[in-house]
Design a protein around this motif. Structure first.
Motif, short mmCIF file in Angstrom:
data_model
loop_
_atom_site.label_atom_id
_atom_site.label_comp_id
_atom_site.label_asym_id
_atom_site.label_seq_id
_atom_site.Cartn_x
_atom_site.Cartn_y
_atom_site.Cartn_z
N LEU A 131 0.83 -1.21 0.00
CA LEU A 131 0.00 0.00 0.00
C LEU A 131 0.86 1.26 0.00
O LEU A 131 0.62 2.22 0.75
CB LEU A 131 -0.94 0.01 1.20
N GLY A 132 1.87 1.25 -0.84
CA GLY A 132 2.71 2.43 -0.99
C GLY A 132 3.88 2.51 -0.04
O GLY A 132 4.67 3.46 -0.10
N ARG A 133 4.02 1.51 0.84
CA ARG A 133 5.15 1.48 1.77
C ARG A 133 6.05 0.30 1.45
O ARG A 133 5.58 -0.80 1.22
CB ARG A 133 4.66 1.35 3.21
N GLU A 134 7.35 0.57 1.41
CA GLU A 134 8.29 -0.52 1.19
C GLU A 134 8.47 -1.33 2.47
O GLU A 134 8.64 -0.78 3.55
CB GLU A 134 9.65 0.03 0.74
N LYS A 135 8.45 -2.64 2.32
CA LYS A 135 8.67 -3.53 3.44
C LYS A 135 9.90 -4.39 3.16
O LYS A 135 10.22 -4.69 2.01
CB LYS A 135 7.46 -4.45 3.64
N MET A 136 10.56 -4.81 4.24
CA MET A 136 11.72 -5.68 4.12
C MET A 136 11.55 -6.88 5.04
O MET A 136 11.17 -6.74 6.20
CB MET A 136 13.00 -4.92 4.50
N ASP A 158 9.64 -1.99 8.26
CA ASP A 158 9.10 -0.94 7.40
C ASP A 158 10.27 -0.06 6.98
O ASP A 158 10.89 0.60 7.80
CB ASP A 158 8.07 -0.12 8.17
N VAL A 159 10.61 -0.09 5.69
CA VAL A 159 11.73 0.72 5.19
C VAL A 159 11.19 1.68 4.14
O VAL A 159 11.68 1.75 3.02
CB VAL A 159 12.87 -0.15 4.62
N GLY A 160 10.14 2.41 4.50
CA GLY A 160 9.48 3.33 3.59
C GLY A 160 10.45 4.28 2.91
O GLY A 160 11.46 4.67 3.48
N ALA A 161 10.12 4.64 1.67
CA ALA A 161 11.02 5.43 0.84
C ALA A 161 11.36 6.77 1.47
O ALA A 161 12.43 7.32 1.24
CB ALA A 161 10.41 5.65 -0.54
#
Length: 244
Positions: free
Chosen positions: A213-218, A231-234
């Motif tokens: 949903l628009g958030r980068e996950k690792m 959560d490694v959001g941009a």
């Protein structure tokens, strides 16, 4: 002709029994594990006088996968079994190949210094950027031109084994995990550092990413069987995000 076999290939059943006896003799405190100096003293004579000290040190670091500075007998034997099984699988497997004639293009060889110094653990193709990344136990990630395999850049990530490398499309970053319990991020275009996660409780062995949903996950999979979500959001560039 000189043999090109590895240290692991030279160890047979008789030598394994000798190694076990040497291991027990060197373990003076009966702690069940050896540090590097004890390992070199115990195994150097059994594996042969012609074996370089650097090769034994390299073998120690391979076996010490959790980087705690010691090797126990279970770690040693498990490593040997895995290495031998992998060699047997390659020997017994039947391969079928289909060859397609391609237009020959001259390829300029890369200088020796551009090549990895140890086993390549993985490949990461980046087709849209016309390049390929490789990561290795030598602690580096190296970039190559996809069309001509020319060396573009070497990233010295760590003195330890690089275990995985993945592309984070949303932020155009490369995530790199290391056995020394760190995760490093680099800009995929400029190769500049773009974040660093340190102080992990375990060693990350595999890495995954996706857009939620628009958030980068690792995702990190470690050496004791855990999976951790970050959560490694941009918009956050420190890489030190809270595990979920």
């Amino acid at each position: 002709m000189a043999s090109s076999s590895s240290v692991e290939d030279r160890i047979n059943l008789h030598q394994l029994m000798e190694l076990k006896a040497a291991f027990e003799r060197a373990d003076l405190d009966n702690g069940g594990s050896l540090d590097m100096e004890e390992f070199l003293e115990a195994f150097g004579g059994v594996l042969g006088k012609n074996l370089a000290k650097k090769q034994l040190m390299h073998l120690f670091m391979k076996i010490d996968a959790n980087s705690d500075g010691s090797v126990d007998w279970d770690e040693f034997t498990n490593f040997m079994l895995l290495e031998n099984q992998a060699a047997a699988d390659m020997t017994e497997r039947n391969f079928q190949a289909r060859y397609v004639e391609l237009e020959q293009q001259p390829i300029e060889l890369n200088p020796k210094g551009a090549l990895h110094k140890d086993m390549i653990e993985g490949l990461l193709p980046l087709p849209k950027q016309d390049k390929l990344l490789t990561h290795s136990r030598d602690g580096t990630v190296r970039a190559w031109g996809a069309s001509n395999m020319q060396h573009l850049r070497t990233l010295k990530v760590s003195d330890s084994w690089v275990t995985d490398c993945k592309y984070f499309a949303q932020s155009n970053r490369i995530g790199v995990t290391c056995i020394d319990r760190t995760v490093a991020f680099y800009d995929s275009s400029t190769y500049e550092p773009a974040g660093h996660l340190t102080g992990l409780d375990t060693s990350p062995l595999c890495l995954g990413s996706w857009n939620d949903l628009g958030r980068e996950k690792m995702l990190l999979g470690d050496d004791v069987g855990n999976i951790t979500l970050y959560d490694v959001g941009a918009e956050r560039h420190d890489g030190a995000d809270t595990p979920m």
